[in-house]
Design an enzyme around this catalytic site. Sequence first.
Site, PDB file in Angstrom:
ATOM      1  N   CYS A  61       3.297 -11.220  19.450  1.00  0.00           N
ATOM      2  CA  CYS A  61       2.454 -10.693  18.374  1.00  0.00           C
ATOM      3  C   CYS A  61       2.955 -11.257  17.053  1.00  0.00           C
ATOM      4  CB  CYS A  61       2.493  -9.167  18.347  1.00  0.00           C
ATOM      5  SG  CYS A  61       1.635  -8.472  16.897  1.00  0.00           S
TER       6      CYS A  61
ATOM      7  N   HIS B 168       0.854  -1.186   0.000  1.00  0.00           N
ATOM      8  CA  HIS B 168       0.000   0.000   0.000  1.00  0.00           C
ATOM      9  C   HIS B 168       0.890   1.235   0.000  1.00  0.00           C
ATOM     10  CE1 HIS B 168       0.899   0.465   4.261  1.00  0.00           C
ATOM     11  NE2 HIS B 168       0.280  -0.667   4.591  1.00  0.00           N
TER      12      HIS B 168
ATOM     13  N   CYS C  17      -1.814  -6.164  21.010  1.00  0.00           N
ATOM     14  CA  CYS C  17      -0.623  -5.481  20.504  1.00  0.00           C
ATOM     15  C   CYS C  17      -0.973  -4.014  20.261  1.00  0.00           C
ATOM     16  CB  CYS C  17      -0.148  -6.124  19.204  1.00  0.00           C
ATOM     17  SG  CYS C  17       1.080  -5.147  18.300  1.00  0.00           S
TER      18      CYS C  17
ATOM     19  N   HIS D  90      -0.967  -3.449  16.210  1.00  0.00           N
ATOM     20  CA  HIS D  90      -1.942  -4.134  15.361  1.00  0.00           C
ATOM     21  C   HIS D  90      -3.345  -4.192  15.956  1.00  0.00           C
ATOM     22  CE1 HIS D  90       1.872  -5.595  13.586  1.00  0.00           C
ATOM     23  NE2 HIS D  90       1.172  -5.591  12.472  1.00  0.00           N
TER      24      HIS D  90
ATOM     25  N   LYS E  24      -2.781   4.624  11.582  1.00  0.00           N
ATOM     26  CA  LYS E  24      -1.766   4.129  10.663  1.00  0.00           C
ATOM     27  C   LYS E  24      -2.424   3.294   9.563  1.00  0.00           C
ATOM     28  CE  LYS E  24       2.140   1.000  10.223  1.00  0.00           C
ATOM     29  NZ  LYS E  24       2.764  -0.224  10.734  1.00  0.00           N
TER      30      LYS E  24
ATOM     31  N   HIS F 231       4.012   1.559   2.300  1.00  0.00           N
ATOM     32  CA  HIS F 231       5.252   0.939   1.823  1.00  0.00           C
ATOM     33  C   HIS F 231       5.882   1.803   0.724  1.00  0.00           C
ATOM     34  CE1 HIS F 231       2.576  -2.566   2.956  1.00  0.00           C
ATOM     35  NE2 HIS F 231       3.591  -2.747   3.770  1.00  0.00           N
TER      36      HIS F 231
ATOM     37  N   LYS G  14      -3.471  -2.857   5.996  1.00  0.00           N
ATOM     38  CA  LYS G  14      -4.321  -3.769   5.236  1.00  0.00           C
ATOM     39  C   LYS G  14      -5.321  -4.472   6.148  1.00  0.00           C
ATOM     40  CE  LYS G  14      -2.812  -3.694   0.905  1.00  0.00           C
ATOM     41  NZ  LYS G  14      -3.674  -3.481  -0.276  1.00  0.00           N
TER      42      LYS G  14
ATOM     43  N   CYS H 291       3.755  -8.450  14.440  1.00  0.00           N
ATOM     44  CA  CYS H 291       5.072  -7.818  14.610  1.00  0.00           C
ATOM     45  C   CYS H 291       6.200  -8.833  14.522  1.00  0.00           C
ATOM     46  CB  CYS H 291       5.159  -7.130  15.978  1.00  0.00           C
ATOM     47  SG  CYS H 291       4.119  -5.675  16.166  1.00  0.00           S
TER      48      CYS H 291
END
Length: 546
Positions: free
Chosen positions: A138, A29, A163, A166, A318, A32, A321, A141
């Site tokens: 996690c 996405h 987490c 996430h 943040k 990145h 996806k 991570c």
Amino acid sequence: MAHDETAAPTGTQSFYLTTPIYYVNDAPHIGHAYTTVAGDVLTRWHRQRQERVWFLTGTDEHGQKVMRTAEANGVTPQEWADRLVESSWEPVLETLDARNDDFIRTTQPRHTERVQRFIQDLHDKGEIYAGSYEGPYCVGCEEYKLPGELLDGTGEYEGLKLCPIHSRPVEMLSEQNYFFKMSAYADRLLALYEEHPEFVQPASARNEVLAFVKGGLQDLSISRNTFDWGIPIPWDTSHVLYVWFDALLNYATAIGLDSDDEAERERFASTWPADVHLVGKDILRFHAVIWPAMLMAAGLPLPKTVFAHGWLLVGGEKMSKSKLTGIAPTQITDVFGSDAFRYYFMRAIPFGQDGSFSWEDLSARYNAELANGFGNLASRVAAMISKNFGGSLPRPGSSGDAETALQQVAAKAVAEAEAAIDRISPNEAINAVWALVDATNLYLTEQEPWKVAKLPGETTESGAGVEGGRLATILVTAAEALRTLAVLLNPVVPKAAEGLWTALGAEEPLGPLGAQPVQTAAEFGQLPAGTRVTKGASLFPRLDEV
């Protein structure tokens, strides 16, 4: 998807920059892409300095997260990685117009074999021992979490620990593992941060790392025996290497660490240590704590800078996806083009801080800054040279205060942009360059060449401009400013810069755009009289024309 190495400058000064290697659990996405574009702009700028540059990116293909994603899609992890790299991760480099020198995959033998040699060497040196570990893990991570880092779940996750990155429940794991004696390097790491404040940037990131290490380092669990998707531990193949210990080594294995090939070993010797590791702030600790400790243990030189940039935010969170907030780069480039994508994300967000993406802001900046500001400037100058001098750059007359002032703006743009690049601040570099765009537009507004053309002695009876006159001086000065801008913006908007270089007819007298040293870009008078200037396609068509 490496570019042609023969096209790279061969200067003695070298510059090695890496992006993180990206997980192949899903398609890329714009979060990145943001990192990749930043790396590409920085490395293109260093190439424009005529330095010897190496730009590495790639994919991280081991670990539990990738394994579970593959299982959920009914394929093996290797099949999943191959599919994602071929369909998404390599093509996005073309989408972004990234000019990387290498693309490393952690499943390639050149990586896995060298990683095993590295880990075996640490084991032989007594840096690794067997033990057991239990704690919250996690999978997203790929990291054990400290209890104090976890969040209390609500709603469907009521009663669970989450987490913080996430927002998903962690898993309690208990394993027999091998451990790296990372705690033994706490004092050396603190000394590193103190003696080399440039090692972790920006300052907020350095402060975070300092606080973390001062809080006490634990030894690091570096193997897993509950799944097999990873690089086998050479002395105990019932374990696979912890994915981060594997992944971090890509920066060294890709350029020849522990290679059998003499040429690759020479590349490592001439390229390492890395000048800049670009990372997202969520993976800062791995790069600023674990990675230098690994290198210290191996007796290898440390990278010069780990730079943690901020997150791209969508709706205040943040981009992710898993949270369905990921935006594919092509959703933007299909409308605005790769140049506008690169320009927007590199200028709109102060590098190192979080930044919110908005379609409205992108559209407004595209029209105001790229189409009206820069693109229209190039079109106006080319059109006036075509109309008044038949497309042939005239011989200028004597320069006045206005011309001297504009050249000073150009020189200041070069100096300030150079300094900003060295600070790893692409947004400030573009701001510095844009001062020349604005100044050139203002110069034309104030000098009014369309009125000067009507003054006695400025045109012949046939209406052609007179060589050496005031009109010629104005248009040549504007063309020189555009030549400067083509060089300075080539790292940011390479397609438009190349189009401008072609429109200015600059290649025949001066050579390829990439061969122009950025340091001398502001020296006016480089385009000789008679250079053919043409008004080509608009560099940035207005959106209603796209």
